[in-house]
Enzyme design. Structure first.
Site, PDB file in Angstrom:
ATOM      1  CE  LYS A  14      -3.350   2.655   2.769  1.00  0.00           C
ATOM      2  NZ  LYS A  14      -4.188   2.712   3.993  1.00  0.00           N
ATOM      3  CE  LYS A  59      -6.698   8.596   7.867  1.00  0.00           C
ATOM      4  NZ  LYS A  59      -7.424   7.561   8.603  1.00  0.00           N
ATOM      5  CG  ASP A 115      -1.983   5.245   4.690  1.00  0.00           C
ATOM      6  OD1 ASP A 115      -1.889   4.143   5.272  1.00  0.00           O
ATOM      7  OD2 ASP A 115      -3.031   5.650   4.150  1.00  0.00           O
ATOM      8  CG  ASP A 159     -10.050   7.458   6.457  1.00  0.00           C
ATOM      9  OD1 ASP A 159      -8.974   7.409   5.822  1.00  0.00           O
ATOM     10  OD2 ASP A 159     -10.122   7.682   7.679  1.00  0.00           O
ATOM     11  NE  ARG A 197     -10.971  -1.298   3.754  1.00  0.00           N
ATOM     12  CZ  ARG A 197     -11.559  -1.449   4.931  1.00  0.00           C
ATOM     13  NH1 ARG A 197     -12.736  -2.061   5.016  1.00  0.00           N
ATOM     14  NH2 ARG A 197     -10.984  -1.015   6.025  1.00  0.00           N
TER      15      ARG A 197
HETATM   16  N1  BES Z   1      -4.363   5.074   6.580  1.00  0.00           N
HETATM   17  C1  BES Z   1      -5.433   4.673   7.436  1.00  0.00           C
HETATM   18  C2  BES Z   1      -4.919   3.893   8.620  1.00  0.00           C
HETATM   19  C3  BES Z   1      -3.990   4.624   9.531  1.00  0.00           C
HETATM   20  C4  BES Z   1      -4.479   5.162  10.715  1.00  0.00           C
HETATM   21  C5  BES Z   1      -2.636   4.696   9.252  1.00  0.00           C
HETATM   22  C6  BES Z   1      -3.614   5.798  11.596  1.00  0.00           C
HETATM   23  C7  BES Z   1      -1.758   5.315  10.124  1.00  0.00           C
HETATM   24  C8  BES Z   1      -2.257   5.874  11.294  1.00  0.00           C
HETATM   25  C9  BES Z   1      -6.461   3.849   6.710  1.00  0.00           C
HETATM   26  O1  BES Z   1      -6.625   4.177   5.367  1.00  0.00           O
HETATM   27  C10 BES Z   1      -7.774   4.083   7.391  1.00  0.00           C
HETATM   28  O2  BES Z   1      -8.225   5.189   7.336  1.00  0.00           O
HETATM   29  N2  BES Z   1      -8.339   3.055   8.016  1.00  0.00           N
HETATM   30  C11 BES Z   1      -9.583   3.175   8.687  1.00  0.00           C
HETATM   31  C12 BES Z   1     -10.499   2.083   8.197  1.00  0.00           C
HETATM   32  C13 BES Z   1     -11.915   2.276   8.617  1.00  0.00           C
HETATM   33  C14 BES Z   1     -12.502   3.453   7.870  1.00  0.00           C
HETATM   34  C15 BES Z   1     -12.705   1.036   8.339  1.00  0.00           C
HETATM   35  C16 BES Z   1      -9.381   3.029  10.194  1.00  0.00           C
HETATM   36  O3  BES Z   1      -8.688   2.118  10.601  1.00  0.00           O
HETATM   37  O4  BES Z   1      -9.881   3.858  10.916  1.00  0.00           O
HETATM   38 ZN    ZN Z   2      -4.860   4.858   4.437  1.00  0.00          ZN
HETATM   39 ZN    ZN Z   3      -7.822   5.929   5.110  1.00  0.00          ZN
END
Ligand code: BES
Ligand code: ZN
Ligand code: ZN
Length: 458
Positions: free
Chosen positions: A220, A232, A243, A302, A306
């Protein structure tokens, strides 16, 4: 940093600092008190060179070597006196790796002259140069991944990351435009940024490599994730330059595998984009068409990782990959569950999952198995499209994400490593890494490729 191994006396190699732990330090003249007081280093001034008495950290000699390198502020040469009563090969490997990891300069974006740093790390009391060289090589490529992850997102942008990947020595690199290549999900997520999304493909195809396995490592590579219209909060957005940690691991691993010349075919695949907020960003409830032809209702913009991985997984299967591993900073819940030590590993094949987990744990990139089950699939049923990208429930985030990816992973062995907690450390764990990027995944992937090439050639 050069790592050398010699049978010479540590005080005879022109070192600016001699370092040792425990009994070995006492044998070199350190008082017992220094061993007790080392936190993690106690300095003893001898006539020849300062002697650093280093405590054994949680990760043993790896941490100790990194501490010795960090404590040598003016750089130069560090000599490490190995303990003849401990297993030699393991010791040399841990010291070489720790020294290189400890030499990583997290503040490299400062202006002016870079600090001199430790130039030579001489392991005294053995003659296992090849062991040290291999460990140092993998650690150097781990540092390359760390540098990419720590790098600021205006510089390690989609353009910047793609350029760094294309500059890898000994690797053939192609770049595909997401739209031209029919990668609809990558094009949709990356369409939010003026910098165009793309798929970077890195190939290591040594002559004479067996037809099977053909390994593929997918990382990714979201160079910055704002969350899109599900913007966010400040506390999370400030971490999002990391990321692309999965992509950085793939770049580092490909660099190491090519330098080692492992006799196995490996392809690295990086879906690279930014997830920005703009007039061309995806809207919640948009329906997009993936490269595989499946349509996805974007219930959460967000959950972009995936989406882009779906296209990359489909692409690498069509390209002929037999064994696939993807690495991604995918779900915050993985960090909530496993903390910053372990990544979670999912797979459609138990033997392949175990191979990935074992390679990780043997290499120092700790990994733990997580479950998949066909009955999770209904969580991502959409009322308007083939799939939705989130379940809209308050549970099971890492498993829902993995279940989504599974729909695109094809039939052969595939494993997914959710490395959210391990990619970037907010706090020093007290090991060789300190704070910031760890380069998680490089050591795991190199170990996995080495084990597969050993198995294929025996
Ligand atoms: N890039 C984020 C995950 C992330 C969070 C990386 C904090 C580094 C620090 C990812 O794309 C994301 O937003 N994941 C979400 C998924 C949810 C929307 C199902 C999450 O984990 O909150
Ligand atoms: Zn992400
Ligand atoms: Zn995200």
């Amino acid at each position: 940093m050069e790592v050398e191994v010699t049978v010479a006396d540590p005080f005879a190699v022109g070192a600016d600092l001699v370092a040792a732990t425990g009994r070995r330090a006492v044998a070199l003249g350190a008082p017992e008190r220094a061993v007790r007081d080392a936190d993690p280093v106690a300095m003893v001034y001898t006539d020849a060179a300062p002697l650093a008495v280093v405590a054994l950290g949680p990760d043993g000699l790896r941490t100790a070597a990194a501490q010795a390198v960090r404590s040598c502020r003016d750089g130069g040469t560090v000599a490490w006196a190995i303990d003849p009563t401990l297993p030699l090969e393991e010791q040399v490997r841990a010291l070489a790796e720790g020294a290189v990891l400890g030499g990583y300069d997290r503040r490299r974006w400062r202006s002016g002259e870079p600090p001199r740093g430790v130039e030579r790390f001489v392991i005294c009391g053995a003659d296992l140069a090849a062991v040290a060289e291999r460990a140092a090589l993998v650690a150097r490529w781990t540092n390359t991944a760390r540098e990419l992850v720590d790098g600021p997102p205006n510089l390690i942008s989609p353009d910047g990351l793609a350029e760094r990947a294309a500059a890898l020595p000994r690797i053939r690199c192609e770049t595909l435009d997401a739209t031209e290549a029919g990668l609809g999900a990558l094009a949709a997520v990356g369409g939010s940024s003026p910098i165009r999304p793309r798929l970077v493909v890195l190939r290591h195809e040594p002559p004479g490599a067996p037809e099977s396995p053909r390994l593929s490592f997918v990382g990714k590579s979201v160079t910055f994730d704002t969350g899109g219209y599900f913007l966010k909060p400040q506390s999370d957005i400030v971490r999002q330059k990391a990321d692309m940690g999965g992509g950085a691991a793939v770049v580092g691993a490909m660099g190491a595998i090519a330098e080692l010349g492992l006799p196995v075919s490996v392809t690295g695949v990086l879906p690279i984009c930014e997830n920005m907020l703009s007039g061309s960003a995806i809207r919640p409830t948009d329906v997009i068409t993936t490269a595989a032809g499946l349509t996805v209702e974007v219930t959460n913009p967000d959950a972009e990782g995936r989406l882009i991985l779906a296209d990359a997984l489909w692409w690498t299967r069509r390209d002929g990959a037999t064994h696939v591993v993807d690495l991604a900073t995918l779900t915050g819940a993985m960090r909530a569950g496993l903390g910053d030590m372990y990544a979670g590993v999912f797979a459609n094949d138990d033997a392949w999952r175990d191979a990935v987990v074992d390679a990780g744990n043997a290499s120092g990139d700790l990994a733990w198995p997580w479950p998949l089950h066909p009955r999770y699939r209904t969580l991502i049923d959409s009322t308007v499209a083939d799939l939705r990208n989130t379940a809209g429930k308050t549970f099971g985030f890492p498993i829902v994400a993995a279940t989504f990816l599974q729909q695109f992973a094809g039939d052969g062995p595939w494993a997914h490593v959710d490395m959210l907690g391990t990619a970037m450390l907010d706090e020093d764990r007290g090991d060789a890494f300190g704070r910031g990027a760890t380069g998680y995944g490089v050591r795991m992937l190199v170990e996995l490729a080495a084990r597969l090439s050993d198995a294929a050639s025996s």
